[in-house]
Enzyme design. Structure first.
Site, PDB file in Angstrom:
ATOM      1  N   VAL A  13     -44.709   0.022  -3.474  1.00 48.50           N
ATOM      2  CA  VAL A  13     -45.070  -1.585  -3.131  1.00 48.50           C
ATOM      3  C   VAL A  13     -43.779  -2.142  -2.520  1.00 48.50           C
ATOM      4  O   VAL A  13     -43.820  -2.910  -1.478  1.00 48.50           O
ATOM      5  CB  VAL A  13     -45.570  -2.552  -4.335  1.00 48.50           C
ATOM      6  CG1 VAL A  13     -45.782  -3.851  -3.678  1.00 48.50           C
ATOM      7  CG2 VAL A  13     -46.628  -1.874  -5.058  1.00 48.50           C
ATOM      8  N   LYS A 103     -48.587  -6.612 -13.586  1.00 54.14           N
ATOM      9  CA  LYS A 103     -49.677  -7.080 -14.218  1.00 54.14           C
ATOM     10  C   LYS A 103     -49.545  -6.694 -15.876  1.00 54.14           C
ATOM     11  O   LYS A 103     -49.700  -7.457 -16.734  1.00 54.14           O
ATOM     12  CB  LYS A 103     -51.011  -6.661 -13.965  1.00 54.14           C
ATOM     13  CG  LYS A 103     -51.210  -5.275 -13.897  1.00 54.14           C
ATOM     14  CD  LYS A 103     -51.137  -4.534 -12.477  1.00 54.14           C
ATOM     15  CE  LYS A 103     -50.841  -3.231 -12.368  1.00 54.14           C
ATOM     16  NZ  LYS A 103     -50.933  -2.699 -10.957  1.00 54.14           N
ATOM     17  N   GLU A 127     -49.904 -12.433  -6.708  1.00 54.60           N
ATOM     18  CA  GLU A 127     -51.383 -12.286  -6.312  1.00 54.60           C
ATOM     19  C   GLU A 127     -51.444 -10.896  -6.069  1.00 54.60           C
ATOM     20  O   GLU A 127     -52.338 -10.524  -6.083  1.00 54.60           O
ATOM     21  CB  GLU A 127     -51.185 -12.915  -4.786  1.00 54.60           C
ATOM     22  CG  GLU A 127     -52.673 -12.767  -3.999  1.00 54.60           C
ATOM     23  CD  GLU A 127     -53.492 -13.550  -4.523  1.00 54.60           C
ATOM     24  OE1 GLU A 127     -53.631 -14.661  -4.617  1.00 54.60           O
ATOM     25  OE2 GLU A 127     -54.524 -12.949  -5.104  1.00 54.60           O
ATOM     26  N   ILE A 134     -56.301  -8.107  -2.318  1.00 52.40           N
ATOM     27  CA  ILE A 134     -57.559  -8.988  -2.170  1.00 52.40           C
ATOM     28  C   ILE A 134     -56.920 -10.417  -2.840  1.00 52.40           C
ATOM     29  O   ILE A 134     -56.044 -10.444  -3.680  1.00 52.40           O
ATOM     30  CB  ILE A 134     -58.361  -8.580  -3.313  1.00 52.40           C
ATOM     31  CG1 ILE A 134     -58.984  -7.329  -2.831  1.00 52.40           C
ATOM     32  CG2 ILE A 134     -59.645  -9.668  -3.101  1.00 52.40           C
ATOM     33  CD1 ILE A 134     -59.979  -6.642  -3.837  1.00 52.40           C
ATOM     34  N   LYS A 203     -55.318  -6.594 -16.028  1.00 56.79           N
ATOM     35  CA  LYS A 203     -55.785  -7.608 -14.880  1.00 56.79           C
ATOM     36  C   LYS A 203     -56.816  -8.547 -15.306  1.00 56.79           C
ATOM     37  O   LYS A 203     -56.980  -9.659 -14.903  1.00 56.79           O
ATOM     38  CB  LYS A 203     -56.300  -6.554 -13.897  1.00 56.79           C
ATOM     39  CG  LYS A 203     -55.308  -5.846 -12.979  1.00 56.79           C
ATOM     40  CD  LYS A 203     -55.618  -4.923 -12.298  1.00 56.79           C
ATOM     41  CE  LYS A 203     -54.327  -3.990 -11.517  1.00 56.79           C
ATOM     42  NZ  LYS A 203     -55.099  -2.846 -10.649  1.00 56.79           N
ATOM     43  N   GLY A 304     -51.992   0.566  -3.207  1.00 55.76           N
ATOM     44  CA  GLY A 304     -51.553   1.123  -1.852  1.00 55.76           C
ATOM     45  C   GLY A 304     -50.539   0.333  -1.541  1.00 55.76           C
ATOM     46  O   GLY A 304     -50.419  -0.973  -1.622  1.00 55.76           O
TER      47      GLY A 304
END
Ligand code: NAP
Ligand code: HSE
Length: 433
Positions: A13, A103, A127, A134, A203, A304
């Site tokens: 990331v 998270k 986010e 998303i 989550k 991803g």
């Protein structure tokens, strides 16, 4: 004006985030004003696939990055609990805003982190922590805020959805597909967090807290992973008109006259025509039902590099947008910050009302199905179907689907059944939506 970023982590990331920030052309013009000042990593000698400008050097001293007075926003993408938690808290103490995809740390230490952030007047945006690329956190905080939320049902783990999809479609083996998901950068550093449902539980506790405007204790999320889901169950579920997905559910009991939430992560049989049944591969989807809106579904790539980085950078842009328009003020935008005061009351798992799918292995003797039915009946468990699905040598495989039942009654019936002479084993118990 230039806003300086301290990027902690240059893995999947972090690498995706750096790529976007280093290539701002044809994106939002605000990105031109955002500069990566320092990048923190564990191992400077590792080969990276991000072409970094020569003046941008990697630093293994993350403490120094979070204390760098020229940095405005710390982007935490190292994952795990420590040192992530301490670095976030130190950065907040230094008056820096936080963007994180972590998270695990927010689900466990969110209280402490938000309390510190609110006191310092800085934002903590996340986010990317749920649903990868998303946009779901900001919509829950803002666009859906006027609704009384009834339930949030999501496929929120890309790795397990990828595994279940490949096991269903191509009859691929669990181990083989998990290895692929790791190579594709979807899985957590320790993939047991994905496979055992822990990541999805992190989550859903975050989503529930936003949707139901109360704090959620992470340990209150009843959690089962996908290890018990076998090719046989996928096959039987298919014959019965279902598909198996790892669902994360937060549901208000308000309709039942209680002010409590049901919270769980479980592999669940979904009717094939359910909106979540067609979410395949690494894709995630979150179905939110509220009053007066009705149902709305958020869908997209759930893990991803690029997808997740898109969410990370959108948070950075949000903060920069606020800093630009309002200056560095301690008055937080109530639609972007987070400050619930009470804890949500949670319904104990024994009180949950759900349908079950259960696969028994029994001796194939006359009357066995009748005995199963009697045990269920005695515990007040009403059955929708009982099918003898096949044979395992001398033994019969029987699949039972119940109507809505109280979990406690169902468990009581199973205890009775395990005492039957014909009983051998219960290879799987799954819930049905
Ligand atoms: P990753 O590929 O393992 O990258 C972690 C990075 O952090 C690496 O660059 C590593 O340095 C650095 N790092 C880790 N611990 C460190 C330490 N103690 N000190 C200094 N540097 C450290 O992880 P990732 O997949 O990018 O995940 C990062 C975060 O995003 C996690 O919280 C994860 O849950 C979340 N997330 C991931 C995805 C996804 O699709 N992967 C999606 C959504 C959210 P080295 O490179 O030197 O080893
Ligand atoms: N390991 C996580 C997943 C990354 O597979 O969904 C995205 O949060």
């Amino acid at each position: 004006m230039v806003y300086n970023i301290g990027l902690l982590g240059l893995g999947t990331v972090g690498g995706g985030t750096a790529k976007i920030l280093l290539d701002p052309v044809d994106r939002h013009p605000l990105l031109e004003e955002i500069k990566i000042k320092q990048i923190g990593v564990r191992d400077k000698s590792k080969t990276r696939d991000v072409p970094l400008p020569p003046d941008l050097i990697l630093n293994t001293d993350l403490e120094a990055i979070v204390k760098d007075p020229e940095i405005d926003i710390i982007v935490e993408l190292i994952g795990g609990l420590e040192p992530a938690r301490s670095l976030i808290l130190t950065a907040i103490d230094q008056g820096k805003h936080i963007v994180t995809a972590n998270k695990a740390v927010i689900a466990r230490y969110g209280d402490e982190i938000y309390a510190a952030a609110n006191e310092k007047g800085v934002y903590v945006l996340l986010e990317a922590a749920v649903g990868g690329g998303i946009p779901v956190i900001k919509p829950l905080k803002q666009s859906l805020g006027v609704n009384k939320i009834k339930n949030v049902i999501g496929i929120v783990n890309g790795t397990t959805n990828y595994i279940l999809t490949r096991m269903s479609g191509e009859k691929a083996s669990f181990e083989e597909v998990l290895k692929e998901a790791q190579e594709l950068g979807y899985a957590e550093a320790d993939p047991t967090a994905d496979v055992d449902g822990l990541d999805a539980a992190d989550k859903i506790s975050i989503l529930a807290s936003l949707a139901f405007s109360g704090k959620v204790k992470r340990e209150d999320v009843y959690t089962e992973g996908i290890r018990q889901v076998s090719a046989a169950d996928i096959n039987y579920a298919d014959k019965l008109g279902f598909i198996i997905k790892l669902l994360a559910i937060a549901e208000s009991n308000h309709q039942l006259g209680e002010e409590a939430l049901q919270l769980r992560v479980t592999p669940t049989l979904l009717p094939k025509d359910h909106p979540l049944a067609s979410i395949n591969g690494v894709y995630n989807a979150i179905l939110v039902e509220g009053e007066p809106l009705g149902q709305v579904m958020f869908f997209g790539p759930g893990a991803g590099a690029g997808a997740t980085a898109s969410a990370v950078v959108s948070d950075i842009m949000n903060i920069v947008g606020i800093l630009k328009s309002s200056g560095n003020t301690n008055d937080l935008d109530p639609l972007l910050s987070y400050s619930p005061s009470h804890y949500c009351k949670i319904t104990p798992i024994e009180e949950l009302i759900t349908r079950f799918y259960v696969r028994f292995v029994c001796r194939d003797i006359p009357g066995v199905i009748g005995h199963l039915g009697t045990c269920f009946g005695k515990s007040n468990v009403s059955l929708e179907s009982v099918v003898q699905i096949g044979f395992l040598g001398e033994l019969a495989e029987i699949v039972v689907v119940t109507h809505d039942v109280r979990e406690g009654n169902f468990r009581q019936a199973l205890e009775e059944i395990s005492k039957l002479e014909a009983f051998k084993s219960i290879p799987s118990i799954l819930r049905v939506l």
